[in-house]
Design a protein around this motif. Structure first.
Motif, mmCIF file in Angstrom:
data_model
loop_
_atom_site.group_PDB
_atom_site.id
_atom_site.type_symbol
_atom_site.label_atom_id
_atom_site.label_comp_id
_atom_site.label_asym_id
_atom_site.label_seq_id
_atom_site.Cartn_x
_atom_site.Cartn_y
_atom_site.Cartn_z
ATOM 1 N N GLU A 104 0.834 -1.198 0.000
ATOM 2 C CA GLU A 104 0.000 0.000 0.000
ATOM 3 C C GLU A 104 0.873 1.253 0.000
ATOM 4 O OE1 GLU A 104 -3.285 0.409 -0.441
ATOM 5 O OE2 GLU A 104 -3.226 -1.732 -0.850
ATOM 6 N N GLU A 105 1.913 1.234 0.815
ATOM 7 C CA GLU A 105 2.848 2.362 0.855
ATOM 8 C C GLU A 105 3.525 2.533 -0.503
ATOM 9 O OE1 GLU A 105 6.982 3.619 3.133
ATOM 10 O OE2 GLU A 105 5.704 2.084 4.049
ATOM 11 N N MET A 106 3.908 1.425 -1.126
ATOM 12 C CA MET A 106 4.581 1.477 -2.418
ATOM 13 C C MET A 106 3.637 2.014 -3.499
ATOM 14 S SD MET A 106 7.512 1.016 -3.502
ATOM 15 C CE MET A 106 7.882 1.709 -5.082
ATOM 16 N N LYS A 107 2.382 1.592 -3.481
ATOM 17 C CA LYS A 107 1.408 2.101 -4.458
ATOM 18 C C LYS A 107 1.281 3.617 -4.351
ATOM 19 C CE LYS A 107 -1.654 -1.867 -4.933
ATOM 20 N NZ LYS A 107 -2.982 -2.395 -4.593
ATOM 21 N N MET A 108 1.195 4.110 -3.119
ATOM 22 C CA MET A 108 1.089 5.559 -2.922
ATOM 23 C C MET A 108 2.349 6.258 -3.433
ATOM 24 S SD MET A 108 -0.976 5.961 0.730
ATOM 25 C CE MET A 108 0.528 6.069 1.612
ATOM 26 N N HIS A 109 3.491 5.657 -3.193
ATOM 27 C CA HIS A 109 4.767 6.211 -3.645
ATOM 28 C C HIS A 109 4.814 6.260 -5.175
ATOM 29 C CE1 HIS A 109 9.079 6.961 -3.773
ATOM 30 N NE2 HIS A 109 9.218 5.900 -4.537
ATOM 31 N N ILE A 110 4.412 5.176 -5.822
ATOM 32 C CA ILE A 110 4.413 5.113 -7.289
ATOM 33 C C ILE A 110 3.444 6.147 -7.861
ATOM 34 C CG2 ILE A 110 3.732 3.681 -9.270
ATOM 35 C CD1 ILE A 110 4.913 1.272 -7.695
ATOM 36 N N GLU A 111 2.254 6.228 -7.285
ATOM 37 C CA GLU A 111 1.268 7.196 -7.763
ATOM 38 C C GLU A 111 1.785 8.626 -7.628
ATOM 39 O OE1 GLU A 111 -2.335 6.327 -5.644
ATOM 40 O OE2 GLU A 111 -2.581 4.398 -6.683
ATOM 41 N N GLU A 112 2.426 8.903 -6.502
ATOM 42 C CA GLU A 112 2.991 10.240 -6.280
ATOM 43 C C GLU A 112 4.091 10.538 -7.301
ATOM 44 O OE1 GLU A 112 5.934 12.184 -2.995
ATOM 45 O OE2 GLU A 112 4.201 11.103 -2.197
ATOM 46 N N TYR A 113 4.943 9.556 -7.537
ATOM 47 C CA TYR A 113 6.037 9.735 -8.493
ATOM 48 C C TYR A 113 5.487 9.924 -9.910
ATOM 49 C CZ TYR A 113 10.324 8.940 -11.115
ATOM 50 O OH TYR A 113 11.373 9.085 -11.980
ATOM 51 N N GLU A 114 4.501 9.139 -10.270
ATOM 52 C CA GLU A 114 3.923 9.268 -11.605
ATOM 53 C C GLU A 114 3.209 10.605 -11.776
ATOM 54 O OE1 GLU A 114 1.717 5.838 -12.871
ATOM 55 O OE2 GLU A 114 3.501 4.577 -12.831
ATOM 56 N N ARG A 115 2.548 11.081 -10.713
ATOM 57 C CA ARG A 115 1.925 12.408 -10.783
ATOM 58 C C ARG A 115 2.993 13.483 -11.028
ATOM 59 N NH1 ARG A 115 -1.487 10.584 -6.776
ATOM 60 N NH2 ARG A 115 -0.178 11.376 -5.103
ATOM 61 N N GLN A 116 4.119 13.326 -10.347
ATOM 62 C CA GLN A 116 5.229 14.263 -10.519
ATOM 63 C C GLN A 116 5.768 14.202 -11.948
ATOM 64 O OE1 GLN A 116 8.465 13.584 -7.796
ATOM 65 N NE2 GLN A 116 9.790 15.077 -8.775
ATOM 66 N N LEU A 117 5.891 13.000 -12.488
ATOM 67 C CA LEU A 117 6.410 12.830 -13.851
ATOM 68 C C LEU A 117 5.556 13.534 -14.899
ATOM 69 C CD1 LEU A 117 7.529 9.097 -14.153
ATOM 70 C CD2 LEU A 117 8.935 11.107 -14.577
ATOM 71 N N VAL A 118 4.244 13.455 -14.749
ATOM 72 C CA VAL A 118 3.357 13.996 -15.780
ATOM 73 C C VAL A 118 2.689 15.308 -15.354
ATOM 74 C CG1 VAL A 118 2.960 11.773 -16.901
ATOM 75 C CG2 VAL A 118 1.452 12.500 -15.041
ATOM 76 N N LYS A 119 3.286 15.958 -14.380
ATOM 77 C CA LYS A 119 2.770 17.255 -13.915
ATOM 78 C C LYS A 119 2.678 18.216 -15.106
ATOM 79 C CE LYS A 119 3.942 20.844 -10.574
ATOM 80 N NZ LYS A 119 4.948 21.253 -9.584
ATOM 81 N N GLY A 120 1.518 18.812 -15.279
ATOM 82 C CA GLY A 120 1.325 19.737 -16.383
ATOM 83 C C GLY A 120 0.881 19.079 -17.682
ATOM 84 N N PHE A 121 0.776 17.750 -17.703
ATOM 85 C CA PHE A 121 0.296 17.043 -18.896
ATOM 86 C C PHE A 121 -1.226 16.955 -18.824
ATOM 87 C CE2 PHE A 121 4.592 16.080 -19.101
ATOM 88 C CZ PHE A 121 4.953 15.100 -20.012
ATOM 89 N N SER A 122 -1.865 17.051 -19.959
ATOM 90 C CA SER A 122 -3.313 16.806 -20.009
ATOM 91 C C SER A 122 -3.535 15.294 -19.990
ATOM 92 C CB SER A 122 -3.901 17.399 -21.292
ATOM 93 O OG SER A 122 -3.439 16.667 -22.425
ATOM 94 N N SER A 123 -4.772 14.888 -19.762
ATOM 95 C CA SER A 123 -5.107 13.453 -19.791
ATOM 96 C C SER A 123 -4.763 12.851 -21.149
ATOM 97 C CB SER A 123 -6.583 13.232 -19.502
ATOM 98 O OG SER A 123 -6.884 13.621 -18.195
#
Length: 151
Positions: A104-123
Motif C-alpha cells: 500500500e505504501e509502495m502504491k502511494m509512492h508510485i502514484e505520487e512519483y507518476e503524478r510528478q512525472l506527468v505534472k502539467g500534462f493533459s489526460s
C-alpha cells in the motif's frame, strides 16, 4: 552537455532517476529494488497461482537469482511459500500482511512519483505518452511490451 535531440540519453537519464528513487524507497523498507519489484508482482497477482517460474519469466531472471530473492523475502516475512494441494511439487507464493502494508505504501509512492512525472500534462497527453512508450518497446522487442501490458 547532452544532445537533447537523441532519445537514448534522455531515456537513460529518466531510467536512472527512476531506479534511484526506487532504490531509496526499497531501502527504506529493508528491501533491494529487485525484491521490491518481485514483491509488487506477487501482490498484483494475488488470487492467482504464482510460482517461481512465473517470476523468472516475468523478469527474465535465472532460477538461482529468483530463488535467492524468494528466500530472502520469505526470511524477512514478506512472503510465504505454500505447497499446492493437487501437486506437492508446486509451491505457490503469497504475500503476508507485512507485505500488504508495504505494498500500500509502495502504491502511494508510485502514484505520487507518476503524478510528478506527468505534472502539467493533459489526460490526452498522458495517454499519448503511454502509447508512445509502448510503441517504442514494440519497435525494440515485442516480448518486452507484452510483459509490460500484463502489469
Amino acid at each position: 552537455m547532452q544532445d537533447k535531440k537523441h532519445l537514448g540519453p534522455l531515456i537513460k537519464l529518466l531510467n536512472k532517476e527512476f531506479e534511484q528513487l526506487h532504490a531509496e524507497k526499497a531501502k527504506s523498507m529493508g528491501l533491494t529494488p529487485a525484491q521490491l519489484f518481485v514483491m509488487h508482482y506477487i501482490a498484483m497477482h494475488q488470487g492467482q497461482s504464482i510460482c517461481q517460474r512465473d517470476i523468472e519469466k516475468q523478469f527474465d531472471l535465472s532460477h538461482p537469482t529468483v530463488s535467492g530473492i524468494i528466500s530472502r523475502l520469505q526470511a524477512k516475512g514478506f512472503i510465504d511459500c505454500c505447497s499446492d494441494m493437487n501437486d506437492r511439487r508446486f509451491k505457490s507464493i503469497v504475500i503476508t500482511d507485512k507485505a500488504k502494508s508495504c505494498e500500500e505504501e509502495m502504491k502511494m509512492h508510485i502514484e505520487e512519483y507518476e503524478r510528478q512525472l506527468v505534472k502539467g500534462f493533459s489526460s490526452e497527453e498522458k495517454e499519448q505518452l503511454i502509447d508512445f512508450i509502448r510503441r517504442l518497446l514494440v519497435n525494440i522487442d515485442a516480448d518486452i511490451c507484452d510483459r509490460n501490458k500484463e502489469e
